[in-house]
Write an enzyme that holds these catalytic residues in place. Structure first.
Site, short mmCIF file in Angstrom:
data_model
loop_
_atom_site.label_atom_id
_atom_site.label_comp_id
_atom_site.label_asym_id
_atom_site.label_seq_id
_atom_site.Cartn_x
_atom_site.Cartn_y
_atom_site.Cartn_z
N THR A 140 -55.37 -51.29 17.03
CA THR A 140 -55.75 -51.56 18.42
C THR A 140 -57.22 -52.06 19.10
OG1 THR A 140 -54.42 -49.50 18.82
CG2 THR A 140 -55.38 -50.25 20.44
N ASP A 141 -58.18 -51.84 18.07
CA ASP A 141 -59.56 -52.32 18.11
C ASP A 141 -58.78 -54.16 18.21
OD1 ASP A 141 -59.40 -51.80 15.82
OD2 ASP A 141 -60.89 -51.96 14.99
N GLY A 142 -58.41 -54.59 17.50
CA GLY A 142 -58.54 -56.34 17.13
C GLY A 142 -58.16 -56.69 18.05
N ASP A 145 -60.13 -56.79 21.35
CA ASP A 145 -61.45 -57.34 21.32
C ASP A 145 -60.78 -58.69 21.69
OD1 ASP A 145 -64.09 -56.12 20.96
OD2 ASP A 145 -63.16 -56.21 19.02
N ARG A 283 -70.03 -49.02 15.97
CA ARG A 283 -69.74 -49.63 17.08
C ARG A 283 -70.14 -49.22 18.38
NH1 ARG A 283 -64.01 -52.11 14.88
NH2 ARG A 283 -63.63 -50.16 14.91
#
Length: 387
Positions: A140-142, A145, A283
């Site tokens: 999900t983080d990718g 972004d 982060r």
């Protein structure tokens, strides 16, 4: 039936009001520069990062994450690369052609033609970057972004060209909403694969990117993203209050409509640091400070300040901590210090800014993608936009 009708109307009104408030807050606050770093310094570092880590040729480029062995990349890395490039371009330091190459690589490595989430890893085999069947799931983080970078690109270049950034962003956001959000907590899951009872409630606190969700709401006109932003911020508040340090773990669980928070064990998800302030959680200062920079949220400021107060007492910032503040390793790493430098600059902590600014301008690691890339991202994000 009439009662249900009024309930529906009331619910719709609440969503519209939330969207309007979120949009107004987001649009009235102009992004400000943070670190007073010379443009020439940012340019030099961006060019060094590009030369070392940006690979591929022709119509596609990717961010290489390995320094030995097989060439690999991750959707996380592609997201960082797209963020770096579009923000460097907004300062006149990068080209649209490079951003388009990164975008085409993302498009070539979506899970499928009908699923715009990006496959989480690719490895070079016989000269081609490919994903195994098991790797054709998402992180999900990718995806978050990548979606945010596409929105920035649409706003910067205004949709002109062969790639319709706005359309791509909205397609990806619909998939994120459908596959990567928990339908009960309205918080991001760790990936589209997290559907079992023991994974569906897993959350990376570093994915609670309130600034992004506010932006998604105003950009798409979809008020449900405002709810994701609100739930993300309230969850961060609770996590911040759990320890005097303000530190949060790489992973937690959040379950039920009350968003009950639980802990995970070491190695339960991906590493021995799962329940510590590790390479995911590092982060968080950046993610939360970004929300303060964009919306001037005092809640986000307080969360960041609490973490910075803890780090201000440390002789040097180590690459990992327990949540009570004990260093777990003896070495340092820019992946931990660079987000703190950006956060200190963003909230106006002059003492920490002076202490950490050398982190942003230090030479980039040449054989470690993660700290080099986060340092570069914090540096370009700290620069002044061209008017």
């Amino acid at each position: 039936m009439r009662r249900h009708k009024y309930q529906w109307l009331l619910g719709a009104l609440i969503i519209l009001v939330a969207l309007a408030v979120g949009t107004a807050i987001y649009k009235t606050q102009r992004p400000q520069a943070t670190a007073m770093v010379k443009t020439t310094t940012i340019k030099t570092h961006y060019q060094a990062w590009q030369k070392t880590y940006l690979k591929g040729q022709g119509r596609q480029r990717f961010v290489q994450t390995t320094s030995t062995g097989a060439v690999q990349t991750l959707s996380e890395a592609q997201g960082y690369g797209m963020l770096i490039t579009v923000q460097a371009a907004r300062q006149g330091l990068a080209s649209r052609a490079t951003f388009d190459q990164l975008t085409r690589y993302y498009l070539a490595h979506r899970i499928s033609r009908t699923n715009p989430l990006m496959a989480w890893r690719q490895t070079q085999r016989q000269g081609k970057m490919v994903s195994t069947t098991a790797e054709k799931t998402s992180a999900t983080d990718g995806d978050l972004d990548i979606a945010y970078a596409l929105i920035l690109a649409d706003e910067h270049w205004h949709g002109r060209g062969s790639l319709n950034y706005g359309q791509l962003a909205k397609q990806l956001l619909r998939a994120i909403k459908r596959q990567e959000l928990n339908s009960v907590t309205h918080l991001p899951k760790v990936g589209n694969w997290a559907t079992a009872a023991n994974t569906a409630n897993l959350v990376r606190p570093s994915d609670l990117i309130t600034a992004y969700f506010r932006k998604f709401a105003s950009y798409t006109g979809d008020g449900s993203w405002t709810r994701v932003a609100q739930n993300s911020q309230s969850t961060l508040q609770v996590l911040s209050r759990q320890h005097a340090t303000g530190l949060m773990a790489d992973f937690v669980t959040v379950s039920g409509t009350s968003r009950r928070i639980g802990t995970v064990r070491a190695r339960q998800v991906s590493s021995v640091r799962d329940n510590q302030y590790g390479f995911n959680a590092c982060r968080i200062p950046w993610r939360v400070a970004l929300d303060y920079q964009r919306s001037h949220s005092q809640v986000s400021r307080q969360i960041v300040q609490k973490m910075l107060r803890f780090f201000a007492k440390q002789r040097s910032i180590k690459a990992g901590y327990t949540l009570t503040g004990k260093a777990t390793v003896a070495y340092t790493n820019q992946a931990f210090t660079a987000p703190l430098a950006y956060a200190a600059q963003t909230i106006g902590d002059q003492n920490l800014s002076r202490q950490y600014v050398q982190t942003l301008t230090a030479a980039l690691p040449t054989k470690d993608y993660y700290p080099a890339t986060l340092q570069t991202l914090m540096l370009v994000q700290s620069g002044r936009l061209k008017r």
